[in-house]
Enzyme design. Structure first.
Site, PDB file in Angstrom:
ATOM      1  N   SER A 124       0.819  -1.224   0.000  1.00 12.31           N
ATOM      2  CA  SER A 124       0.000   0.000   0.000  1.00 12.31           C
ATOM      3  C   SER A 124       0.845   1.263   0.000  1.00 12.31           C
ATOM      4  O   SER A 124       1.914   1.322   0.617  1.00 12.31           O
ATOM      5  CB  SER A 124      -0.871  -0.010   1.256  1.00 12.31           C
ATOM      6  OG  SER A 124      -1.441   1.258   1.485  1.00 12.31           O
ATOM      7  N   GLU A 126       0.175   3.625   1.738  1.00 16.16           N
ATOM      8  CA  GLU A 126       0.240   4.056   3.147  1.00 16.16           C
ATOM      9  C   GLU A 126       1.618   3.776   3.741  1.00 16.16           C
ATOM     10  O   GLU A 126       1.972   4.327   4.775  1.00 16.16           O
ATOM     11  CB  GLU A 126      -0.842   3.357   3.968  1.00 16.16           C
ATOM     12  CG  GLU A 126      -2.228   3.939   3.801  1.00 16.16           C
ATOM     13  CD  GLU A 126      -2.355   5.363   4.337  1.00 16.16           C
ATOM     14  OE1 GLU A 126      -2.197   5.559   5.539  1.00 16.16           O
ATOM     15  OE2 GLU A 126      -2.600   6.278   3.533  1.00 16.16           O
ATOM     16  N   TYR A 148      -1.756   0.444  10.624  1.00 18.91           N
ATOM     17  CA  TYR A 148      -2.012  -0.227   9.343  1.00 18.91           C
ATOM     18  C   TYR A 148      -0.793  -0.089   8.422  1.00 18.91           C
ATOM     19  O   TYR A 148      -0.314  -1.076   7.847  1.00 18.91           O
ATOM     20  CB  TYR A 148      -3.257   0.381   8.666  1.00 18.91           C
ATOM     21  CG  TYR A 148      -3.435  -0.057   7.226  1.00 18.91           C
ATOM     22  CD1 TYR A 148      -4.007  -1.285   6.923  1.00 18.91           C
ATOM     23  CD2 TYR A 148      -3.014   0.758   6.168  1.00 18.91           C
ATOM     24  CE1 TYR A 148      -4.162  -1.692   5.593  1.00 18.91           C
ATOM     25  CE2 TYR A 148      -3.166   0.360   4.853  1.00 18.91           C
ATOM     26  CZ  TYR A 148      -3.745  -0.868   4.567  1.00 18.91           C
ATOM     27  OH  TYR A 148      -3.888  -1.269   3.258  1.00 18.91           O
TER      28      TYR A 148
HETATM   29  P1  NAP Z   1     -11.513  -4.734   1.739  1.00 15.53           P
HETATM   30  O1  NAP Z   1     -12.652  -4.383   0.847  1.00 15.53           O
HETATM   31  O2  NAP Z   1     -11.494  -4.181   3.123  1.00 15.53           O
HETATM   32  O3  NAP Z   1     -11.444  -6.345   1.823  1.00 15.53           O
HETATM   33  C1  NAP Z   1     -10.667  -6.982   2.793  1.00 15.53           C
HETATM   34  C2  NAP Z   1     -10.864  -8.485   2.667  1.00 15.53           C
HETATM   35  O4  NAP Z   1     -10.037  -9.146   3.643  1.00 15.53           O
HETATM   36  C3  NAP Z   1     -12.301  -8.966   2.937  1.00 15.53           C
HETATM   37  O5  NAP Z   1     -12.613  -9.984   2.010  1.00 15.53           O
HETATM   38  C4  NAP Z   1     -12.192  -9.550   4.342  1.00 15.53           C
HETATM   39  O6  NAP Z   1     -13.134 -10.577   4.597  1.00 15.53           O
HETATM   40  C5  NAP Z   1     -10.809 -10.155   4.280  1.00 15.53           C
HETATM   41  N1  NAP Z   1     -10.244 -10.439   5.596  1.00 15.53           N
HETATM   42  C6  NAP Z   1     -10.033  -9.570   6.608  1.00 15.53           C
HETATM   43  N2  NAP Z   1      -9.474 -10.194   7.643  1.00 15.53           N
HETATM   44  C7  NAP Z   1      -9.312 -11.508   7.290  1.00 15.53           C
HETATM   45  C8  NAP Z   1      -8.809 -12.654   7.945  1.00 15.53           C
HETATM   46  N3  NAP Z   1      -8.339 -12.609   9.191  1.00 15.53           N
HETATM   47  N4  NAP Z   1      -8.797 -13.829   7.255  1.00 15.53           N
HETATM   48  C9  NAP Z   1      -9.285 -13.903   6.017  1.00 15.53           C
HETATM   49  N5  NAP Z   1      -9.800 -12.845   5.351  1.00 15.53           N
HETATM   50  C10 NAP Z   1      -9.821 -11.667   5.995  1.00 15.53           C
HETATM   51  O7  NAP Z   1     -10.128  -4.331   1.072  1.00 15.53           O
HETATM   52  P2  NAP Z   1      -9.803  -3.930  -0.465  1.00 15.53           P
HETATM   53  O8  NAP Z   1     -10.024  -2.482  -0.643  1.00 15.53           O
HETATM   54  O9  NAP Z   1     -10.415  -4.912  -1.371  1.00 15.53           O
HETATM   55  O10 NAP Z   1      -8.217  -4.113  -0.469  1.00 15.53           O
HETATM   56  C11 NAP Z   1      -7.615  -5.370  -0.776  1.00 15.53           C
HETATM   57  C12 NAP Z   1      -6.203  -5.398  -0.212  1.00 15.53           C
HETATM   58  O11 NAP Z   1      -5.430  -4.358  -0.787  1.00 15.53           O
HETATM   59  C13 NAP Z   1      -6.105  -5.206   1.298  1.00 15.53           C
HETATM   60  O12 NAP Z   1      -5.008  -5.975   1.743  1.00 15.53           O
HETATM   61  C14 NAP Z   1      -5.790  -3.732   1.453  1.00 15.53           C
HETATM   62  O13 NAP Z   1      -5.118  -3.492   2.671  1.00 15.53           O
HETATM   63  C15 NAP Z   1      -4.896  -3.527   0.239  1.00 15.53           C
HETATM   64  N6  NAP Z   1      -4.875  -2.199  -0.343  1.00 15.53           N
HETATM   65  C16 NAP Z   1      -6.039  -1.588  -0.686  1.00 15.53           C
HETATM   66  C17 NAP Z   1      -5.997  -0.364  -1.321  1.00 15.53           C
HETATM   67  C18 NAP Z   1      -7.265   0.342  -1.752  1.00 15.53           C
HETATM   68  O14 NAP Z   1      -7.193   1.537  -2.032  1.00 15.53           O
HETATM   69  N7  NAP Z   1      -8.383  -0.362  -1.866  1.00 15.53           N
HETATM   70  C19 NAP Z   1      -4.766   0.233  -1.623  1.00 15.53           C
HETATM   71  C20 NAP Z   1      -3.589  -0.440  -1.263  1.00 15.53           C
HETATM   72  C21 NAP Z   1      -3.654  -1.663  -0.642  1.00 15.53           C
HETATM   73  P3  NAP Z   1     -14.568 -10.298   5.286  1.00 15.53           P
HETATM   74  O15 NAP Z   1     -15.514  -9.974   4.144  1.00 15.53           O
HETATM   75  O16 NAP Z   1     -14.859 -11.591   5.950  1.00 15.53           O
HETATM   76  O17 NAP Z   1     -14.398  -9.136   6.224  1.00 15.53           O
HETATM   77  O1  F7E Z   2      -9.068   8.213   3.595  1.00 16.42           O
HETATM   78  C1  F7E Z   2      -9.444  11.744   4.607  1.00 16.42           C
HETATM   79  C2  F7E Z   2      -8.563  10.852   5.474  1.00 16.42           C
HETATM   80  O2  F7E Z   2     -10.139   6.194   4.575  1.00 16.42           O
HETATM   81  C3  F7E Z   2      -8.502   9.026   2.588  1.00 16.42           C
HETATM   82  C4  F7E Z   2      -7.293   2.137   2.307  1.00 16.42           C
HETATM   83  O3  F7E Z   2      -7.812   1.424   1.204  1.00 16.42           O
HETATM   84  O4  F7E Z   2      -6.055   3.595   0.861  1.00 16.42           O
HETATM   85  C5  F7E Z   2      -7.024   3.575   1.887  1.00 16.42           C
HETATM   86  O5  F7E Z   2      -6.566   4.291   3.023  1.00 16.42           O
HETATM   87  C6  F7E Z   2      -8.234  10.419   3.125  1.00 16.42           C
HETATM   88  C7  F7E Z   2      -7.488  10.454   4.476  1.00 16.42           C
HETATM   89  O6  F7E Z   2      -8.391   5.943   2.745  1.00 16.42           O
HETATM   90  C8  F7E Z   2     -12.775  11.542   5.992  1.00 16.42           C
HETATM   91  O7  F7E Z   2      -8.088  11.572   6.612  1.00 16.42           O
HETATM   92  C9  F7E Z   2     -11.408  13.104   5.377  1.00 16.42           C
HETATM   93  O8  F7E Z   2      -6.500  11.441   4.431  1.00 16.42           O
HETATM   94  O9  F7E Z   2     -10.601   6.786   2.168  1.00 16.42           O
HETATM   95  P1  F7E Z   2      -9.649   6.738   3.285  1.00 16.42           P
HETATM   96  P2  F7E Z   2      -6.868   5.831   3.252  1.00 16.42           P
HETATM   97  O10 F7E Z   2      -6.742   6.083   4.691  1.00 16.42           O
HETATM   98  O11 F7E Z   2      -6.039   6.664   2.340  1.00 16.42           O
HETATM   99  C10 F7E Z   2      -4.790   3.026   1.210  1.00 16.42           C
HETATM  100  C11 F7E Z   2      -3.905   3.091  -0.006  1.00 16.42           C
HETATM  101  C12 F7E Z   2      -4.906   1.689   1.816  1.00 16.42           C
HETATM  102  O12 F7E Z   2      -4.026   0.839   1.661  1.00 16.42           O
HETATM  103  C13 F7E Z   2      -6.000   1.463   2.788  1.00 16.42           C
HETATM  104  O13 F7E Z   2      -6.288   0.083   2.944  1.00 16.42           O
HETATM  105  O14 F7E Z   2      -9.489  11.040   3.360  1.00 16.42           O
HETATM  106  N1  F7E Z   2     -10.796  11.915   5.135  1.00 16.42           N
HETATM  107  N2  F7E Z   2     -12.610  12.903   5.907  1.00 16.42           N
HETATM  108  C14 F7E Z   2     -11.624  10.924   5.495  1.00 16.42           C
HETATM  109  N3  F7E Z   2     -11.482   9.582   5.443  1.00 16.42           N
HETATM  110  C15 F7E Z   2     -12.517   8.835   5.883  1.00 16.42           C
HETATM  111  N4  F7E Z   2     -12.422   7.486   5.821  1.00 16.42           N
HETATM  112  N5  F7E Z   2     -13.662   9.393   6.397  1.00 16.42           N
HETATM  113  C16 F7E Z   2     -13.841  10.751   6.488  1.00 16.42           C
HETATM  114  O15 F7E Z   2     -14.854  11.232   6.960  1.00 16.42           O
END
Ligand code: NAP
Ligand code: F7E
Length: 330
Positions: A124, A126, A148
């Site tokens: 990520s 992050e 995280y």
């Molecule tokens: P998401 O919608 O939150 O999905 C997370 C998945 O992980 C769900 O299927 C959840 O299952 C499963 N899970 C959580 N804890 C588990 C456990 N202990 N054992 C087995 N399964 C478990 O996340 P996403 O947005 O699709 O992201 C996919 C991956 O990419 C994650 O690793 C996230 O951290 C990473 N990532 C996401 C982003 C982004 O912007 N979306 C960017 C960079 C990296 P349940 O349905 O049972 O909860």
């Molecule tokens: O926040 C600001 C908040 O929660 C984005 C995950 O998929 O991407 C995601 O992490 C920004 C932050 O995503 C609200 O402070 C303002 O600066 O949508 P977010 P994230 O934290 O960037 C990375 C790449 C991952 O890997 C993670 O799994 O938006 N913000 N106001 C807010 N954010 C939330 N959630 N809610 C608010 O009300």
């Protein structure tokens, strides 16, 4: 020969898009799900009959070994994680167990069952956290700002280490934020587009948000899962930044989303300190030059198109859920 892929996190946003892509590519897709008292499989309901599900949990080593033994995958995509940044301050130990140690458990299971399996780790942006240089690429130092982010650094470096120690084809995609109509409701893009739909339907008049100045490089999840697949088809195991190369503030996100529904965000958005984080990532902007050059990967959906797609989907969802005509106020 039909190739088999095992996806952890198949019930999540990315898992559902990746499953669709791999089915289209002719894979036998196996999804790992954890036991729950409710189904929680809305995102993959439309794929019923096209994929196999096995039970497993990143906390349980034996279940991972059994999932690999029974499905015999050629490729494993580790998308499962505790992925919501604010929750990682409330549940730091659990986040570490899932998001960090879960990677060790899965890589150890691969080493034990079949080290020729190709492994993708969902790293990520992050991990970059408090950035000193912009844009960020594969050589940018990590300075994570949340439990995280720290857990993802561990998973990332462990993936590099298992590649170097054991010669496993293990790679990380350092993905910047990617979104879709299937994004969880607590993430800011979906919170905003769902908020717009609710305001438009007359269900509420306000949307409470945290830091409107934060900047993110937002792309479409459907584009990002293509990069994950391409990374496992590569000749050499290599890590890649996956990003659009454009950054926007949360305020701009609000402007675009509200304007698409004929609204002015300034009439509805309220800044609420409750949503501020103990430590913020102020600015992210990715440089995906390496992915473009090696993998031929390019994002297809722009920021405007993404936000508008999400607003349209949330409005349509509410139209279906509410009594006839009720979702069309204003
Ligand atoms: P998401 O919608 O939150 O999905 C997370 C998945 O992980 C769900 O299927 C959840 O299952 C499963 N899970 C959580 N804890 C588990 C456990 N202990 N054992 C087995 N399964 C478990 O996340 P996403 O947005 O699709 O992201 C996919 C991956 O990419 C994650 O690793 C996230 O951290 C990473 N990532 C996401 C982003 C982004 O912007 N979306 C960017 C960079 C990296 P349940 O349905 O049972 O909860
Ligand atoms: O926040 C600001 C908040 O929660 C984005 C995950 O998929 O991407 C995601 O992490 C920004 C932050 O995503 C609200 O402070 C303002 O600066 O949508 P977010 P994230 O934290 O960037 C990375 C790449 C991952 O890997 C993670 O799994 O938006 N913000 N106001 C807010 N954010 C939330 N959630 N809610 C608010 O009300």
């Amino acid at each position: 020969m039909t190739r088999t892929a095992l996806i952890t996190g198949i019930t999540g946003q990315d898992g559902s898009y990746l499953a669709e892509l791999l089915i289209e590519q002719g894979y036998h897709v196996v999804g790992m799900t954890r036991r729950s008292s409710t189904s929680g499989q809305e995102r993959i309901a439309h794929l019923d009959g096209q994929l196999e599900l096995v039970q497993g949990d990143l906390l349980d080593q034996a279940s991972l070994v059994e999932a690999l033994r029974s499905s015999k995958p050629h490729e494993v995509y580790n998308l499962a994680a505790q992925s919501f940044v604010p929750t990682s301050w409330n549940q730091p130990v659990l986040t570490g167990e899932f998001t960090a140690l879960g990677v060790t458990r899965l890589l150890e299971a691969i080493r034990q069952v079949d080290p020729t399996i190709r492994f993708y780790q969902a790293s990520s942006s992050e991990m970059f956290g408090q950035v000193q240089v912009s844009p960020q690429d594969e050589s940018t130092p990590f300075h994570p700002r949340s439990p995280y982010g720290v857990a993802k650094v561990y998973g990332h470096l462990l993936t590099v280490n298992y590649r170097e120690s054991y010669g496993i084809f293990a790679v990380s995609g350092i993905c910047f934020n990617h979104e879709s109509p299937r994004r969880g409701l607590e993430f800011v893009t979906r919170k905003v587009t769902d908020g717009v739909a609710r305001i438009k339907a007359g269900l509420t008049d306000e949307l409470r948000l945290g830091n409107l100045a934060a900047q993110r490089d937002w792309g479409f999840a459907g584009d990002y899962v293509r990069a994950m697949w391409l990374m496992l088809q590569n000749d050499e195991p290599r890590d890649y930044v996956i990003a659009t190369g454009h950054t926007h503030t949360v305020r701009e996100l609000c402007e675009v989303a509200f304007a698409h529904a004929g609204l002015d965000y300034r009439d509805h958005v309220i800044e609420d300190a409750k949503y501020l984080r103990p430590a913020e990532v102020d600015h992210l902007l990715g440089d995906a030059s390496r992915a473009r050059a090696d993998l031929g990967w390019n994002p297809q959906v722009s920021f405007q198109e993404l936000v508008q797609m999400m607003v349209d989907a949330d409005r349509a969802r509410l139209e279906r859920a509410l009594p006839a005509g009720a979702a069309s106020v204003g």
